[in-house]
Design a protein around this motif. Structure first.
Motif, PDB file in Angstrom:
ATOM      1  N   LYS A 176       0.817  -1.225   0.000  1.00 18.18           N
ATOM      2  CA  LYS A 176       0.000   0.000   0.000  1.00 18.18           C
ATOM      3  C   LYS A 176       0.848   1.272   0.000  1.00 18.18           C
ATOM      4  N   VAL A 177       2.123   1.113  -0.342  1.00 15.03           N
ATOM      5  CA  VAL A 177       3.019   2.280  -0.406  1.00 15.03           C
ATOM      6  C   VAL A 177       3.441   2.449  -1.866  1.00 15.03           C
ATOM      7  N   PRO A 178       2.781   3.345  -2.606  1.00 11.50           N
ATOM      8  CA  PRO A 178       3.085   3.493  -4.034  1.00 11.50           C
ATOM      9  C   PRO A 178       4.393   4.221  -4.325  1.00 11.50           C
ATOM     10  N   GLY A 179       4.860   5.009  -3.389  1.00  8.94           N
ATOM     11  CA  GLY A 179       6.073   5.794  -3.610  1.00  8.94           C
ATOM     12  C   GLY A 179       7.338   5.036  -3.258  1.00  8.94           C
ATOM     13  N   THR A 180       8.415   5.769  -2.983  1.00 13.92           N
ATOM     14  CA  THR A 180       9.683   5.135  -2.643  1.00 13.92           C
ATOM     15  C   THR A 180       9.701   4.581  -1.237  1.00 13.92           C
ATOM     16  N   GLY A 181       8.984   5.239  -0.336  1.00 14.59           N
ATOM     17  CA  GLY A 181       8.974   4.755   1.034  1.00 14.59           C
ATOM     18  C   GLY A 181       8.251   5.692   1.976  1.00 14.59           C
ATOM     19  N   VAL A 182       8.045   5.215   3.195  1.00 15.58           N
ATOM     20  CA  VAL A 182       7.386   5.988   4.246  1.00 15.58           C
ATOM     21  C   VAL A 182       8.284   5.995   5.472  1.00 15.58           C
ATOM     22  N   LEU A 183       8.438   7.169   6.064  1.00  9.61           N
ATOM     23  CA  LEU A 183       9.154   7.298   7.333  1.00  9.61           C
ATOM     24  C   LEU A 183       8.118   7.459   8.424  1.00  9.61           C
ATOM     25  N   LEU A 184       8.125   6.537   9.381  1.00  6.45           N
ATOM     26  CA  LEU A 184       7.119   6.528  10.440  1.00  6.45           C
ATOM     27  C   LEU A 184       7.809   6.596  11.794  1.00  6.45           C
ATOM     28  N   GLY A 185       7.360   7.521  12.638  1.00 10.35           N
ATOM     29  CA  GLY A 185       7.977   7.663  13.950  1.00 10.35           C
ATOM     30  C   GLY A 185       7.223   8.637  14.823  1.00 10.35           C
ATOM     31  N   ALA A 186       7.793   8.937  15.976  1.00 10.85           N
ATOM     32  CA  ALA A 186       7.175   9.873  16.914  1.00 10.85           C
ATOM     33  C   ALA A 186       7.226  11.294  16.354  1.00 10.85           C
ATOM     34  N   PRO A 187       6.363  12.197  16.837  1.00 13.84           N
ATOM     35  CA  PRO A 187       6.390  13.584  16.354  1.00 13.84           C
ATOM     36  C   PRO A 187       7.746  14.257  16.531  1.00 13.84           C
ATOM     37  N   THR A 188       8.505  13.836  17.534  1.00 13.10           N
ATOM     38  CA  THR A 188       9.812  14.445  17.763  1.00 13.10           C
ATOM     39  C   THR A 188      10.820  14.127  16.664  1.00 13.10           C
ATOM     40  N   ALA A 189      10.523  13.114  15.846  1.00 14.99           N
ATOM     41  CA  ALA A 189      11.441  12.724  14.773  1.00 14.99           C
ATOM     42  C   ALA A 189      11.305  13.600  13.537  1.00 14.99           C
ATOM     43  N   THR A 190      10.275  14.438  13.501  1.00 14.59           N
ATOM     44  CA  THR A 190       9.992  15.235  12.300  1.00 14.59           C
ATOM     45  C   THR A 190      11.163  16.104  11.888  1.00 14.59           C
ATOM     46  N   ASN A 191      11.734  16.839  12.827  1.00 11.73           N
ATOM     47  CA  ASN A 191      12.833  17.750  12.509  1.00 11.73           C
ATOM     48  C   ASN A 191      14.196  17.195  12.922  1.00 11.73           C
ATOM     49  N   GLY A 192      14.271  15.878  13.064  1.00  6.89           N
ATOM     50  CA  GLY A 192      15.530  15.276  13.463  1.00  6.89           C
ATOM     51  C   GLY A 192      15.836  14.031  12.667  1.00  6.89           C
ATOM     52  N   SER A 193      15.361  12.905  13.153  1.00  6.22           N
ATOM     53  CA  SER A 193      15.662  11.623  12.507  1.00  6.22           C
ATOM     54  C   SER A 193      15.107  11.547  11.087  1.00  6.22           C
ATOM     55  N   PHE A 194      13.896  12.072  10.889  1.00  6.40           N
ATOM     56  CA  PHE A 194      13.309  12.052   9.550  1.00  6.40           C
ATOM     57  C   PHE A 194      14.181  12.839   8.569  1.00  6.40           C
ATOM     58  N   THR A 195      14.692  13.962   9.021  1.00  3.29           N
ATOM     59  CA  THR A 195      15.500  14.819   8.153  1.00  3.29           C
ATOM     60  C   THR A 195      16.786  14.119   7.724  1.00  3.29           C
ATOM     61  N   GLY A 224      12.410   6.677  20.258  1.00  2.39           N
ATOM     62  CA  GLY A 224      13.008   7.486  19.211  1.00  2.39           C
ATOM     63  C   GLY A 224      13.313   6.738  17.930  1.00  2.39           C
ATOM     64  N   GLU A 225      13.004   5.450  17.872  1.00  9.44           N
ATOM     65  CA  GLU A 225      13.300   4.685  16.661  1.00  9.44           C
ATOM     66  C   GLU A 225      12.376   5.099  15.523  1.00  9.44           C
ATOM     67  N   VAL A 226      12.848   4.864  14.322  1.00  9.11           N
ATOM     68  CA  VAL A 226      12.112   5.265  13.124  1.00  9.11           C
ATOM     69  C   VAL A 226      11.914   4.054  12.223  1.00  9.11           C
ATOM     70  N   ASP A 227      10.702   3.943  11.638  1.00  9.54           N
ATOM     71  CA  ASP A 227      10.419   2.878  10.691  1.00  9.54           C
ATOM     72  C   ASP A 227      10.622   3.385   9.271  1.00  9.54           C
ATOM     73  N   LEU A 228      11.362   2.639   8.477  1.00 10.20           N
ATOM     74  CA  LEU A 228      11.478   2.909   7.046  1.00 10.20           C
ATOM     75  C   LEU A 228      10.738   1.808   6.320  1.00 10.20           C
ATOM     76  N   ILE A 229       9.596   2.175   5.715  1.00 12.13           N
ATOM     77  CA  ILE A 229       8.768   1.205   5.001  1.00 12.13           C
ATOM     78  C   ILE A 229       9.010   1.413   3.501  1.00 12.13           C
ATOM     79  N   LEU A 230       9.636   0.444   2.878  1.00 15.20           N
ATOM     80  CA  LEU A 230      10.002   0.566   1.472  1.00 15.20           C
ATOM     81  C   LEU A 230       8.790   0.364   0.573  1.00 15.20           C
ATOM     82  N   GLY A 231       8.611   1.274  -0.410  1.00 21.21           N
ATOM     83  CA  GLY A 231       7.458   1.231  -1.300  1.00 21.21           C
ATOM     84  C   GLY A 231       7.765   0.685  -2.679  1.00 21.21           C
ATOM     85  N   ALA A 232       6.749   0.691  -3.531  1.00 18.10           N
ATOM     86  CA  ALA A 232       6.839   0.070  -4.852  1.00 18.10           C
ATOM     87  C   ALA A 232       7.861   0.758  -5.763  1.00 18.10           C
TER      88      ALA A 232
END
Length: 200
Positions: free
Chosen positions: A125-144, A163-171
């Motif tokens: 269900k991920v049509p793009g390259t991937g999804v970064l999923l994590g806590a709101p605190t990761a928005t301006n840190g780990s996600f970046t 503080g861990e982050v999920d990288l869900i690989l897409g199609a």
């Protein structure tokens, strides 16, 4: 004395000034006025074609305006890759994708957590390259930081406290950015932005 008129007594007839002198005076005054008007008109034409006081006022304005000193706005410190724990999940039909992606991220200094298939909420269900999923605190840190490794990722937050982050690989995932591209992107993020020049 002979003649038609005789002068008698001690009173003499008044003599008028010759009129040509008055004409000369008036002509001289008129000439001065004409020259003054011509000079004033010349100055006005010079101002029109050269900008007049505008150039001088612009120069004075530039001189009065303080020179902007090179300064930089502070940049928020980003976490190092080793400080980011990444769980890698495969939401595609390609087998072994999560494992190979996790190995590449580990080479680039990231800490790897869980590796496996994506949950039903994201599987296929991920049509793009991937999804970064994590806590709101990761928005301006780990996600970046993690986002510099893979362009086009979508960022989402959940209610987790860790503080861990999920990288869900897409199609559309094919490969991570090259190390050079990732380094350049990270440098651009950490480079201080120039301070705006003062408006005078």
């Amino acid at each position: 004395m002979g003649g038609k008129y005789r002068i008698t007594g001690d009173t003499y007839p008044r003599m008028r000034r010759p009129r040509h002198r008055r004409r000369l005076v008036l002509a001289g005054i008129g000439g001065v006025v004409a020259l003054s008007l011509a000079g004033w008109g010349t100055l006005q034409l010079i101002d029109v074609f050269t900008g007049g006081d505008k150039s001088a006022s612009a120069a004075d304005h530039k001189r009065d305006c303080p020179t902007a000193k090179p300064s930089a706005a502070p940049v928020k410190a980003l976490p190092k890759p080793a400080a980011i724990k990444v769980n890698v999940y495969n939401a595609t039909t390609r087998s072994g994708l999560a494992k190979s992606a996790a190995e590449e991220l580990k080479k680039r200094g990231f800490t790897i957590g869980e590796v496996g298939n994506a949950t039903k909420a994201y599987d296929k269900k991920v049509p793009g390259t991937g999804v970064l999923l994590g806590a709101p605190t990761a928005t301006n840190g780990s996600f970046t930081v993690l986002g510099t490794q893979l362009a086009g990722t979508v960022q989402k937050t959940d209610t987790r406290k860790t503080g861990e982050v999920d990288l869900i690989l897409g199609a559309k995932f094919k490969a991570f950015s090259t190390p050079q591209e990732a380094t350049a992107a990270m440098t651009a993020l950490t480079k201080p932005a120039p301070a705006p020049s003062p408006s005078c």
